[in-house]
Design a protein around this motif. Structure first.
Motif, PDB file in Angstrom:
ATOM      1  N   ASN A 248       0.813  -1.224   0.000  1.00 17.76           N
ATOM      2  CA  ASN A 248       0.000   0.000   0.000  1.00 17.76           C
ATOM      3  C   ASN A 248       0.846   1.273   0.000  1.00 17.76           C
ATOM      4  O   ASN A 248       0.395   2.331   0.465  1.00 17.76           O
ATOM      5  N   ALA A 249       2.047   1.193  -0.539  1.00 22.44           N
ATOM      6  CA  ALA A 249       2.917   2.371  -0.666  1.00 22.44           C
ATOM      7  C   ALA A 249       3.208   2.576  -2.146  1.00 22.44           C
ATOM      8  O   ALA A 249       4.109   1.945  -2.695  1.00 22.44           O
ATOM      9  N   PHE A 250       2.470   3.467  -2.779  1.00 19.58           N
ATOM     10  CA  PHE A 250       2.574   3.668  -4.225  1.00 19.58           C
ATOM     11  C   PHE A 250       3.470   4.866  -4.509  1.00 19.58           C
ATOM     12  O   PHE A 250       3.084   5.831  -5.173  1.00 19.58           O
ATOM     13  N   ASN A 251       4.692   4.813  -4.011  1.00 22.31           N
ATOM     14  CA  ASN A 251       5.614   5.939  -4.102  1.00 22.31           C
ATOM     15  C   ASN A 251       7.034   5.440  -3.836  1.00 22.31           C
ATOM     16  O   ASN A 251       7.251   4.255  -3.588  1.00 22.31           O
ATOM     17  N   TYR A 252       7.975   6.372  -3.866  1.00 22.18           N
ATOM     18  CA  TYR A 252       9.353   6.041  -3.504  1.00 22.18           C
ATOM     19  C   TYR A 252       9.966   7.237  -2.812  1.00 22.18           C
ATOM     20  O   TYR A 252       9.444   8.358  -2.861  1.00 22.18           O
ATOM     21  N   GLU A 253      11.084   7.023  -2.144  1.00 24.45           N
ATOM     22  CA  GLU A 253      11.794   8.107  -1.474  1.00 24.45           C
ATOM     23  C   GLU A 253      13.285   7.859  -1.544  1.00 24.45           C
ATOM     24  O   GLU A 253      13.740   6.725  -1.762  1.00 24.45           O
ATOM     25  N   ILE A 254      14.054   8.917  -1.376  1.00 22.33           N
ATOM     26  CA  ILE A 254      15.513   8.875  -1.447  1.00 22.33           C
ATOM     27  C   ILE A 254      16.070   9.059  -0.039  1.00 22.33           C
ATOM     28  O   ILE A 254      15.656   9.975   0.681  1.00 22.33           O
ATOM     29  N   THR A 275      -0.756  -1.241 -10.904  1.00 24.89           N
ATOM     30  CA  THR A 275      -0.443  -2.675 -11.020  1.00 24.89           C
ATOM     31  C   THR A 275      -0.822  -3.458  -9.765  1.00 24.89           C
ATOM     32  O   THR A 275      -0.377  -4.596  -9.589  1.00 24.89           O
ATOM     33  N   THR A 276      -1.615  -2.859  -8.904  1.00 29.57           N
ATOM     34  CA  THR A 276      -2.121  -3.580  -7.734  1.00 29.57           C
ATOM     35  C   THR A 276      -3.364  -4.357  -8.136  1.00 29.57           C
ATOM     36  O   THR A 276      -4.329  -3.785  -8.629  1.00 29.57           O
ATOM     37  N   ASP A 277      -3.368  -5.658  -7.945  1.00 28.86           N
ATOM     38  CA  ASP A 277      -4.478  -6.500  -8.360  1.00 28.86           C
ATOM     39  C   ASP A 277      -5.704  -6.278  -7.494  1.00 28.86           C
ATOM     40  O   ASP A 277      -5.605  -6.139  -6.271  1.00 28.86           O
ATOM     41  N   ASP A 278      -6.861  -6.283  -8.127  1.00 31.70           N
ATOM     42  CA  ASP A 278      -8.108  -6.149  -7.388  1.00 31.70           C
ATOM     43  C   ASP A 278      -8.346  -7.351  -6.486  1.00 31.70           C
ATOM     44  O   ASP A 278      -9.007  -7.245  -5.455  1.00 31.70           O
ATOM     45  N   GLU A 282      -1.382  -8.761  -4.849  1.00 35.92           N
ATOM     46  CA  GLU A 282      -0.237  -7.882  -4.574  1.00 35.92           C
ATOM     47  C   GLU A 282       1.045  -8.365  -5.265  1.00 35.92           C
ATOM     48  O   GLU A 282       2.084  -8.538  -4.640  1.00 35.92           O
ATOM     49  N   ASN A 283       0.970  -8.565  -6.571  1.00 40.77           N
ATOM     50  CA  ASN A 283       2.153  -9.069  -7.258  1.00 40.77           C
ATOM     51  C   ASN A 283       3.144  -7.970  -7.622  1.00 40.77           C
ATOM     52  O   ASN A 283       4.055  -8.196  -8.411  1.00 40.77           O
ATOM     53  N   ASN A 284       2.982  -6.784  -7.052  1.00 40.31           N
ATOM     54  CA  ASN A 284       3.987  -5.741  -7.261  1.00 40.31           C
ATOM     55  C   ASN A 284       4.769  -5.449  -5.980  1.00 40.31           C
ATOM     56  O   ASN A 284       5.429  -4.417  -5.874  1.00 40.31           O
ATOM     57  N   GLN A 301       8.456  -2.678 -15.390  1.00 41.36           N
ATOM     58  CA  GLN A 301       7.015  -2.559 -15.339  1.00 41.36           C
ATOM     59  C   GLN A 301       6.362  -3.928 -15.229  1.00 41.36           C
ATOM     60  O   GLN A 301       6.817  -4.908 -15.799  1.00 41.36           O
ATOM     61  N   VAL A 302       5.280  -3.984 -14.473  1.00 44.08           N
ATOM     62  CA  VAL A 302       4.513  -5.206 -14.327  1.00 44.08           C
ATOM     63  C   VAL A 302       3.504  -5.287 -15.449  1.00 44.08           C
ATOM     64  O   VAL A 302       2.733  -4.351 -15.683  1.00 44.08           O
ATOM     65  N   HIS A 303       3.516  -6.392 -16.181  1.00 38.40           N
ATOM     66  CA  HIS A 303       2.584  -6.578 -17.288  1.00 38.40           C
ATOM     67  C   HIS A 303       1.530  -7.596 -16.877  1.00 38.40           C
ATOM     68  O   HIS A 303       1.815  -8.593 -16.222  1.00 38.40           O
ATOM     69  N   HIS A 304       0.312  -7.331 -17.284  1.00 38.26           N
ATOM     70  CA  HIS A 304      -0.783  -8.247 -16.999  1.00 38.26           C
ATOM     71  C   HIS A 304      -1.202  -8.918 -18.294  1.00 38.26           C
ATOM     72  O   HIS A 304      -1.338  -8.273 -19.330  1.00 38.26           O
ATOM     73  N   SER A 305      -1.453 -10.201 -18.228  1.00 39.73           N
ATOM     74  CA  SER A 305      -1.963 -10.920 -19.395  1.00 39.73           C
ATOM     75  C   SER A 305      -3.461 -11.077 -19.249  1.00 39.73           C
ATOM     76  O   SER A 305      -3.959 -11.427 -18.173  1.00 39.73           O
ATOM     77  N   GLN A 306      -4.173 -10.809 -20.319  1.00 41.50           N
ATOM     78  CA  GLN A 306      -5.625 -10.917 -20.321  1.00 41.50           C
ATOM     79  C   GLN A 306      -6.024 -12.284 -20.837  1.00 41.50           C
ATOM     80  O   GLN A 306      -5.448 -12.798 -21.783  1.00 41.50           O
TER      81      GLN A 306
END
Length: 307
Positions: A248-254, A275-278, A282-284, A301-306
């Motif tokens: 649940n942290a959709f960011n980054y810091e230095i 890229t957070t799965d419904d 949590e595969n990211n 980047q995380v890719h999703h297959s349909q």
């Protein structure tokens, strides 16, 4: 007829390939050692020429791209050492290696392990929120117990990190304050270990361990801007660290590599939220990241297959 001819051709090529692999595998053992003997537990190597190379110099398979390592010196085919690379230098052995116990019990499970530079010491640590370890803090240090068995004492006086001497198997307990469960970390420019995040009281912690005798973890439990549980830490070109993502942290810091007191710099990264799965998978978590030229930070980047 055309389709049938093509099929027959493919079958013929497949059979030829299998025959080649079989012949090569029969001539060249997968268990080879150099002509220089090492510890082989009494298994004497049996020298012989490898017929798969037709007696040529420089390659086991008649090619020119193989380098052999003899007495800590790599010999490259096609160079001045060509005459030294006879296939008779390769010996066979039935010994496939073995395991031995280096320490019966180091006291702490190795959730994260780091080999420290220049001192032959490995450092590892585990969660502080899953009960007691099997080694006491030294000097003594106790705090309320988190997790564990109901029969355990209410206070936890055990260590949750150790420094392990890989030459002598000597174990030194390390003081770990906040819980580093599923944290991240890396080596700083001065050879210090910087550990970030965790769970429970370690969500925003930064820990610093210098590779010096009797040094212990120093810690700031509130150093980070956001909670970092299952985050990724990566070294930047100036020696600082980027700490990215987490639950649940959709960011980054230095953060710096040599200080526990700093002003966090946080940037949003919508890709992590996208890229957070419904379904809550949590595969990211622990995102894969790389630093690419021209010294710009990139994320895989995380890719999703349909379906």
């Amino acid at each position: 007829m055309k389709i049938s001819s093509t099929t027959n051709l493919l079958k013929s090529l497949l059979v030829l390939s299998l025959l080649f692999i079989y012949a090569t595998a029969d001539e060249v053992s997968p268990h080879t050692v150099s002509r220089y003997r090492s510890q082989n537990h009494g298994h004497e190597p049996r020298p012989r020429k490898t017929g798969g190379s037709k007696g040529k110099k420089g390659s086991l398979f008649g090619g020119t791209g193989l380098g052999l390592l003899f007495d800590n010196e790599r010999l490259q085919p096609g160079g001045d050492n060509q005459d030294e690379m006879e296939t008779s230098d390769v010996a066979l052995t039935d010994f496939r290696g073995s395991w031995k116990i280096d320490s019966e019990n180091a006291g702490v499970s190795a959730m994260h392990v780091q080999l420290m530079p220049n001192n032959n010491k490995a450092v590892w640590f585990d969660s502080t929120s899953n009960g007691l370890s099997e080694i006491q803090n030294n000097p003594p240090l106790c705090k309320p117990r988190f997790g564990g068995r109901d029969t355990d004492p209410p206070e936890d006086c055990t260590a949750h990190g150790v420094e392990y001497d890989i030459e002598t198997a000597e174990v030194r307990p390390l003081k770990v304050g906040s819980s580093p469960w599923c944290s991240c970390g890396g080596l700083g420019q001065n050879g210090n270990l910087v550990s970030t995040g965790g769970d429970k009281d370690g969500f925003r912690a930064v820990r610093n361990l210098h590779p010096c005798p009797n040094c212990d973890f120093e810690e700031n439990p509130r150093a980070l801007f956001a909670n970092r549980w299952y985050a990724t830490q990566h070294t930047l070109e100036d020696g600082s660290f980027i700490v990215m993502g987490g639950r649940n942290a959709f960011n980054y810091e230095i953060i710096p590599s040599d200080s526990l007191q700093f002003t966090p710099r946080m940037q949003e990264l919508p890709l992590l939220e996208d890229t957070t799965d419904d379904g809550g998978r949590e595969n990211n978590l622990y995102p894969f990241v790389n630093l690419l030229q021209p010294l710009r930070f990139r994320q895989l980047q995380v890719h999703h297959s349909q379906p």
